[in-house]
Design a protein around this motif. Structure first.
Motif, PDB file in Angstrom:
ATOM      1  N   ALA A 188       0.835  -1.204   0.000  1.00 41.99           N
ATOM      2  CA  ALA A 188       0.000   0.000   0.000  1.00 41.99           C
ATOM      3  C   ALA A 188       0.870   1.254   0.000  1.00 41.99           C
ATOM      4  CB  ALA A 188      -0.928  -0.011   1.209  1.00 41.99           C
ATOM      5  N   ALA A 189       1.967   1.226   0.746  1.00 38.07           N
ATOM      6  CA  ALA A 189       2.876   2.372   0.759  1.00 38.07           C
ATOM      7  C   ALA A 189       3.506   2.578  -0.606  1.00 38.07           C
ATOM      8  CB  ALA A 189       3.956   2.170   1.823  1.00 38.07           C
ATOM      9  N   THR A 190       3.868   1.491  -1.268  1.00 34.99           N
ATOM     10  CA  THR A 190       4.475   1.578  -2.593  1.00 34.99           C
ATOM     11  C   THR A 190       3.519   2.205  -3.600  1.00 34.99           C
ATOM     12  OG1 THR A 190       5.833  -0.381  -2.150  1.00 34.99           O
ATOM     13  CG2 THR A 190       5.544   0.252  -4.450  1.00 34.99           C
ATOM     14  N   SER A 191       2.239   1.889  -3.482  1.00 35.86           N
ATOM     15  CA  SER A 191       1.240   2.424  -4.407  1.00 35.86           C
ATOM     16  C   SER A 191       0.717   3.792  -3.989  1.00 35.86           C
ATOM     17  CB  SER A 191       0.065   1.453  -4.527  1.00 35.86           C
ATOM     18  OG  SER A 191      -0.674   1.403  -3.309  1.00 35.86           O
ATOM     19  N   GLY A 192       1.074   4.237  -2.776  1.00 32.33           N
ATOM     20  CA  GLY A 192       0.613   5.531  -2.301  1.00 32.33           C
ATOM     21  C   GLY A 192      -0.786   5.535  -1.742  1.00 32.33           C
ATOM     22  N   THR A 193      -1.333   4.355  -1.442  1.00 29.94           N
ATOM     23  CA  THR A 193      -2.705   4.271  -0.921  1.00 29.94           C
ATOM     24  C   THR A 193      -2.764   4.113   0.593  1.00 29.94           C
ATOM     25  OG1 THR A 193      -2.747   1.880  -1.307  1.00 29.94           O
ATOM     26  CG2 THR A 193      -3.562   3.310  -3.066  1.00 29.94           C
ATOM     27  N   GLY A 194      -1.616   3.975   1.247  1.00 31.24           N
ATOM     28  CA  GLY A 194      -1.605   3.841   2.698  1.00 31.24           C
ATOM     29  C   GLY A 194      -0.189   3.795   3.229  1.00 31.24           C
ATOM     30  N   PHE A 195       0.002   4.323   4.437  1.00 26.25           N
ATOM     31  CA  PHE A 195       1.305   4.286   5.092  1.00 26.25           C
ATOM     32  C   PHE A 195       1.111   3.761   6.514  1.00 26.25           C
ATOM     33  CE2 PHE A 195       1.856   7.307   1.698  1.00 26.25           C
ATOM     34  CZ  PHE A 195       3.129   7.016   1.215  1.00 26.25           C
ATOM     35  N   SER A 196       1.837   2.708   6.863  1.00 24.32           N
ATOM     36  CA  SER A 196       1.712   2.069   8.174  1.00 24.32           C
ATOM     37  C   SER A 196       3.026   2.197   8.927  1.00 24.32           C
ATOM     38  CB  SER A 196       1.342   0.599   8.017  1.00 24.32           C
ATOM     39  OG  SER A 196       0.094   0.468   7.362  1.00 24.32           O
ATOM     40  N   PHE A 197       2.926   2.542  10.198  1.00 24.16           N
ATOM     41  CA  PHE A 197       4.109   2.789  11.004  1.00 24.16           C
ATOM     42  C   PHE A 197       4.133   1.913  12.250  1.00 24.16           C
ATOM     43  CE2 PHE A 197       3.118   6.761   8.805  1.00 24.16           C
ATOM     44  CZ  PHE A 197       4.344   7.076   8.230  1.00 24.16           C
ATOM     45  N   CYS A 198       5.304   1.377  12.524  1.00 29.45           N
ATOM     46  CA  CYS A 198       5.575   0.754  13.817  1.00 29.45           C
ATOM     47  C   CYS A 198       5.952   1.879  14.770  1.00 29.45           C
ATOM     48  CB  CYS A 198       6.727  -0.251  13.667  1.00 29.45           C
ATOM     49  SG  CYS A 198       7.245  -1.010  15.216  1.00 29.45           S
ATOM     50  N   VAL A 199       5.190   2.044  15.827  1.00 26.23           N
ATOM     51  CA  VAL A 199       5.440   3.115  16.791  1.00 26.23           C
ATOM     52  C   VAL A 199       6.455   2.623  17.811  1.00 26.23           C
ATOM     53  CG1 VAL A 199       4.404   4.671  18.466  1.00 26.23           C
ATOM     54  CG2 VAL A 199       3.074   3.932  16.478  1.00 26.23           C
ATOM     55  N   THR A 200       7.579   3.327  17.921  1.00 23.96           N
ATOM     56  CA  THR A 200       8.632   2.917  18.844  1.00 23.96           C
ATOM     57  C   THR A 200       9.030   4.075  19.749  1.00 23.96           C
ATOM     58  OG1 THR A 200      10.525   3.530  17.439  1.00 23.96           O
ATOM     59  CG2 THR A 200       9.506   1.364  17.049  1.00 23.96           C
ATOM     60  N   ASP A 201       9.652   3.729  20.866  1.00 27.83           N
ATOM     61  CA  ASP A 201      10.225   4.736  21.754  1.00 27.83           C
ATOM     62  C   ASP A 201      11.480   5.296  21.104  1.00 27.83           C
ATOM     63  OD1 ASP A 201      12.313   5.351  24.087  1.00 27.83           O
ATOM     64  OD2 ASP A 201      10.293   5.702  24.844  1.00 27.83           O
ATOM     65  N   ALA A 202      11.579   6.613  21.024  1.00 27.16           N
ATOM     66  CA  ALA A 202      12.699   7.229  20.321  1.00 27.16           C
ATOM     67  C   ALA A 202      14.035   6.928  20.986  1.00 27.16           C
ATOM     68  CB  ALA A 202      12.499   8.742  20.236  1.00 27.16           C
ATOM     69  N   GLY A 203      14.029   6.703  22.293  1.00 31.41           N
ATOM     70  CA  GLY A 203      15.272   6.448  22.985  1.00 31.41           C
ATOM     71  C   GLY A 203      15.688   4.990  22.982  1.00 31.41           C
ATOM     72  N   SER A 204      14.782   4.122  23.396  1.00 28.61           N
ATOM     73  CA  SER A 204      15.121   2.709  23.571  1.00 28.61           C
ATOM     74  C   SER A 204      14.872   1.860  22.332  1.00 28.61           C
ATOM     75  CB  SER A 204      14.314   2.131  24.732  1.00 28.61           C
ATOM     76  OG  SER A 204      12.930   2.085  24.410  1.00 28.61           O
ATOM     77  N   GLY A 205      14.034   2.341  21.426  1.00 27.27           N
ATOM     78  CA  GLY A 205      13.661   1.546  20.265  1.00 27.27           C
ATOM     79  C   GLY A 205      12.570   0.531  20.545  1.00 27.27           C
ATOM     80  N   GLU A 206      12.053   0.512  21.770  1.00 23.89           N
ATOM     81  CA  GLU A 206      10.992  -0.435  22.147  1.00 23.89           C
ATOM     82  C   GLU A 206       9.764  -0.246  21.263  1.00 23.89           C
ATOM     83  OE1 GLU A 206       7.943  -1.171  25.945  1.00 23.89           O
ATOM     84  OE2 GLU A 206       9.443   0.437  25.981  1.00 23.89           O
ATOM     85  N   THR A 207       9.199  -1.334  20.767  1.00 22.80           N
ATOM     86  CA  THR A 207       7.972  -1.269  19.984  1.00 22.80           C
ATOM     87  C   THR A 207       6.790  -1.037  20.909  1.00 22.80           C
ATOM     88  OG1 THR A 207       8.844  -2.699  18.242  1.00 22.80           O
ATOM     89  CG2 THR A 207       6.445  -2.536  18.427  1.00 22.80           C
ATOM     90  N   LEU A 208       5.998  -0.020  20.593  1.00 21.13           N
ATOM     91  CA  LEU A 208       4.892   0.394  21.447  1.00 21.13           C
ATOM     92  C   LEU A 208       3.521   0.140  20.830  1.00 21.13           C
ATOM     93  CD1 LEU A 208       6.377   3.884  22.439  1.00 21.13           C
ATOM     94  CD2 LEU A 208       6.634   1.716  23.673  1.00 21.13           C
ATOM     95  N   GLY A 209       3.451   0.131  19.511  1.00 21.05           N
ATOM     96  CA  GLY A 209       2.150  -0.042  18.873  1.00 21.05           C
ATOM     97  C   GLY A 209       2.214   0.211  17.387  1.00 21.05           C
ATOM     98  N   HIS A 210       1.072   0.556  16.829  1.00 22.41           N
ATOM     99  CA  HIS A 210       0.918   0.733  15.377  1.00 22.41           C
ATOM    100  C   HIS A 210       0.035   1.937  15.097  1.00 22.41           C
ATOM    101  CE1 HIS A 210      -0.510  -0.062  11.262  1.00 22.41           C
ATOM    102  NE2 HIS A 210      -1.715   0.176  11.746  1.00 22.41           N
ATOM    103  N   ILE A 211       0.335   2.623  13.991  1.00 20.04           N
ATOM    104  CA  ILE A 211      -0.574   3.650  13.491  1.00 20.04           C
ATOM    105  C   ILE A 211      -0.448   3.688  11.975  1.00 20.04           C
ATOM    106  CG2 ILE A 211       1.071   5.583  13.666  1.00 20.04           C
ATOM    107  CD1 ILE A 211      -1.408   7.260  14.669  1.00 20.04           C
ATOM    108  N   GLY A 212      -1.567   3.943  11.303  1.00 21.14           N
ATOM    109  CA  GLY A 212      -1.550   3.973   9.851  1.00 21.14           C
ATOM    110  C   GLY A 212      -2.436   5.056   9.276  1.00 21.14           C
TER     111      GLY A 212
END
Length: 208
Positions: free
Chosen positions: A72-96
């Motif tokens: 979807a990101a390649t086609s420009g129809t959607g962008f999905s993000f892994c939400v992480t802590d900026a300091g530790s890199g811990e995965t916190l969730g998702h947003i799209g």
């Protein structure tokens, strides 16, 4: 009608930073990312309020779901993000940013937070970053956010980020765990011209 899908300038794999977060693309070839994504969708609280069009119940289906998001990101129809802590890199969730319509200049936003990351304003901070991305980098006019009626926490997150309550869509969402029954959706919307709310301190709220 001309194809307007690519009439914006954005990197194929954008990253967003700010408010103590780093939002990066999910990597479907990363076992850690696939595991975290599956854990989020398997969470009973997620399943209470959300029913994906395709159920994700194991590693293979989680990996395939992430590959679909990359496409979807390649086609420009959607962008999905892994939400992480900026300091530790811990995965916190998702947003799209989903269902991008470049003709009508609008899209729908969705998010979830891992159980052990709740209470840290993760969704509120991530939504603020993604809204800015949608209005500036994607040049959208409108972002929509819908949640099941009764999901008060998600409602507060939307309001904190300037997404106004716009009404109720009857029978616009699957019931929990079912594709043959429907429930009502509380709709929020925010326009590019709406004021950008000042984010509150992210350590002092019960929002997810």
């Amino acid at each position: 009608m001309a194809d307007v899908r690519l009439q914006f300038s954005v990197q194929p794999e954008p990253e967003l930073t700010g408010l103590g977060l780093r939002l990066r693309p999910w990597d479907p070839e990363s076992d850690a990312d696939v595991s975290a994504y599956l854990r989020g969708l398997a969470d009973p609280e997620f399943q209470r309020w959300n029913t994906p069009l395709r159920f994700v119940r194991d590693i293979d289906s989680a990996r395939e779901a992430l590959r679909t998001r990359v496409a979807a990101a390649t086609s420009g129809t959607g962008f999905s993000f892994c939400v992480t802590d900026a300091g530790s890199g811990e995965t916190l969730g998702h947003i799209g940013v989903n269902e991008i319509d470049h003709v009508m200049s609008c899209a729908r936003v969705g998010y979830w937070v891992l159980p052990d990351s709740r209470g840290r304003r993760v969704a509120t901070r991530a939504l603020g970053l993604v809204a800015r991305f949608g209005f500036t980098e994607l040049a959208l006019n409108r972002l929509e956010l819908g949640h099941a009626v009764g999901h008060d926490v998600s409602c507060r997150v939307a309001e904190h980020c300037g997404f106004r309550q716009e009404g109720t869509l009857r029978g616009a969402m699957f019931e929990a765990g079912r594709h043959d029954a429907f429930r009502d959706v509380h709709l929020h919307g925010r326009l590019a011209k709406d004021p950008d709310p000042t984010p509150a301190p992210y350590g002092l709220s019960d929002n997810p």
